[in-house]
Design a protein around this motif. Sequence first.
Motif, short mmCIF file in Angstrom:
data_model
loop_
_atom_site.label_atom_id
_atom_site.label_comp_id
_atom_site.label_asym_id
_atom_site.label_seq_id
_atom_site.Cartn_x
_atom_site.Cartn_y
_atom_site.Cartn_z
N VAL A 149 0.84 -1.20 0.00
CA VAL A 149 0.00 0.00 0.00
C VAL A 149 0.87 1.25 0.00
CG1 VAL A 149 -1.70 1.31 1.30
CG2 VAL A 149 -1.93 -1.17 1.11
N LEU A 165 -6.99 2.42 -0.27
CA LEU A 165 -6.12 1.35 0.20
C LEU A 165 -5.48 1.66 1.55
CD1 LEU A 165 -4.27 0.35 -3.10
CD2 LEU A 165 -6.23 -0.76 -2.03
N ASP A 166 -5.11 2.93 1.76
CA ASP A 166 -4.40 3.27 3.00
C ASP A 166 -5.39 3.48 4.15
OD1 ASP A 166 -2.71 4.13 4.96
OD2 ASP A 166 -1.66 5.61 3.76
N LEU A 167 -6.22 4.51 4.05
CA LEU A 167 -7.17 4.77 5.14
C LEU A 167 -8.41 3.88 5.07
CD1 LEU A 167 -6.84 6.91 7.43
CD2 LEU A 167 -5.25 7.18 5.56
N GLN A 168 -8.60 3.18 3.95
CA GLN A 168 -9.69 2.22 3.80
C GLN A 168 -11.06 2.80 4.21
OE1 GLN A 168 -8.31 -1.47 5.55
NE2 GLN A 168 -6.71 -1.63 4.00
N ARG A 219 -11.97 5.01 6.16
CA ARG A 219 -12.26 5.41 7.54
C ARG A 219 -12.49 6.92 7.53
NH1 ARG A 219 -9.41 2.33 11.98
NH2 ARG A 219 -9.33 0.18 11.24
N GLU A 226 -11.37 9.30 10.32
CA GLU A 226 -9.94 9.56 10.34
C GLU A 226 -9.51 10.43 9.16
OE1 GLU A 226 -7.21 6.18 11.13
OE2 GLU A 226 -8.91 5.25 12.14
N SER A 271 -1.97 10.91 12.53
CA SER A 271 -2.84 10.26 13.51
C SER A 271 -2.20 8.95 13.99
CB SER A 271 -4.18 9.97 12.85
OG SER A 271 -4.91 9.05 13.64
N ALA A 289 -4.42 6.76 15.47
CA ALA A 289 -5.65 6.04 15.78
C ALA A 289 -5.66 4.63 15.21
CB ALA A 289 -6.85 6.83 15.25
N ARG A 307 -1.33 0.26 9.80
CA ARG A 307 -1.30 -0.72 8.73
C ARG A 307 -0.54 -1.94 9.20
NH1 ARG A 307 1.87 0.83 5.15
NH2 ARG A 307 2.38 2.63 6.44
N GLY A 347 -1.53 -7.62 3.10
CA GLY A 347 -1.96 -7.49 1.72
C GLY A 347 -2.56 -6.13 1.41
N LEU A 348 -3.10 -6.02 0.20
CA LEU A 348 -3.53 -4.72 -0.30
C LEU A 348 -4.82 -4.21 0.34
CD1 LEU A 348 -3.16 -4.48 -4.18
CD2 LEU A 348 -2.03 -3.14 -2.42
N PHE A 349 -5.73 -5.12 0.69
CA PHE A 349 -7.08 -4.66 1.02
C PHE A 349 -7.50 -4.88 2.47
CE2 PHE A 349 -6.98 -5.88 -3.46
CZ PHE A 349 -7.19 -4.62 -4.01
N SER A 373 -5.40 -4.31 5.42
CA SER A 373 -4.23 -4.06 6.24
C SER A 373 -4.44 -3.14 7.43
CB SER A 373 -3.10 -3.51 5.38
OG SER A 373 -3.53 -2.34 4.76
N ARG A 374 -5.53 -2.35 7.46
CA ARG A 374 -5.61 -1.35 8.53
C ARG A 374 -6.40 -1.86 9.74
NH1 ARG A 374 -4.07 3.89 9.43
NH2 ARG A 374 -3.01 3.96 7.44
#
Lengths: 204, 261
Positions: free
Chosen positions: A43, A100-103, A105, A108, B220, B222, B225, B230-232, B234-235
């Motif tokens: 990501v 992909l990173d914050l998905q 959210r 946030e 942040s 909060a 990752r 993987g790509l989808f 991770s958080r």
Amino acid sequence: MLRDTIHRGLRPVRPWMVYTLGVLPALLLVIDVFTGNLGVDPVKTIEHRVGEVALQLIVAGLCITPLRRFAGLNLIRFRRQIGVLAFVYATLHLLVWITLDLQFRWSEIGADLVKRPYIIVGFAAFLMLLPLAVTSNNAAIRRMGAAAWQRLHWLTYPAAALAGLHFILLVKAWPAEPLIYMGAILALLGLRLIPRAAPRRMPA
Amino acid sequence: ATGPYSTDEAPNSLEDITSYNNFYEFGFDKTDPAAHAGKLTTSPWAVEVDGLVDRPGSYDLVDLLKGLPVEERIYRFRCVEAWSMVIPWNGVQLSHVLDRVGVQPGAKFVQFTSLARPEEMPGVKAGLLDWPYREGLRMDEAMHPLTLLATGIYGEPMPNQNGAPIRLVVPWKYGFKSAKSLVKITLTDRMPYTTWNALQPKEYGFYANVNPEVDHPRWSQASERRIGAGLFASRVDTQKFNGYGDLVADLYKEQDLARDY
């Protein structure tokens, strides 16, 4: 002369071909996704790579005018495509961050957009590029008038500086890379401040 | 899980753990340590113990640890940059080592000093930070059973890029507290110099406890990752004290953690 050789060599190159070239970094990234070549933090790799391509295209776009003025190299007919590609990669960078990173959210994301200087600065740069991308066509120039269009497109300068700052603000300590980008951007902006001709003396 | 201190979560692969490292002695990039740490000489290795201890001196690593129980501890590891892993460490409790050298009553803090060897460490040569890297803990944090001097991962000797041959692991604090390749342990009566705190005191506190409620000034804390997911997927939400609150929250019950970040 080298300049003339370049001009001659570029004569068959049509501006739209720049887009074909501009697809390559994204294509390489897609290939790396499918071959598992993005390392253990894919990501971040994707996010950083599209962001960096955007930054490189911004720098490339800023080179066009100084190259013409100081080296006599005229690449102006490719500038629009370079600018539009910079916007496309900046958009991809933003989308990767959201998806992909914050998905998604959103709380946030929202907090970041108001609290984090590097996010605020990066998002501001993106917002400045937006009207430039929308008006990157001849119809917009005709509708707006060349002078107004030109004034609007001066937004490139603050957008470029903010994009460079965005990179510096998100790293720890002082790695060279973001500082080099910022240095290049500021230098290219600085070149524009050099007066065109020796100022004429005012009569006493 | 092995023992009361390990997590049940699945550990990251050795490849994840050894190819994605912050070890600025070898460069700023996550891949620099794996690329450059091969040159590091880790044997022989001496650890100097000084300050307020009964038995100061330069200890050969083997002697310092001889007879102490080496345990497997599967810990979550949370970086201040908001990524995390799960790592199966092998190591001895720091408290056992400190008991061995004899902590004097006046000692309130422990300082840890990492190796700074320019001829083997390109980042040291390039002067990327104020070397040598130093970190520190309060005495109660140092004596806590979670606090580990790790000497291995997955039952193998510590990979160079992860801080061979011996490093600190403090799982409820951001990763930068867990200093690598230790050459010196100093017992002191005052809060010691620590590298990141000295560089950017508003961003990196001495305590550096993982805390989703206290953001880094620039990003942040909060969520994080999870590397290797993987790509989808991770958080994940960041847990206070990185999920070790049951074991460590008491250490800070007198403190305002927004101030003592």
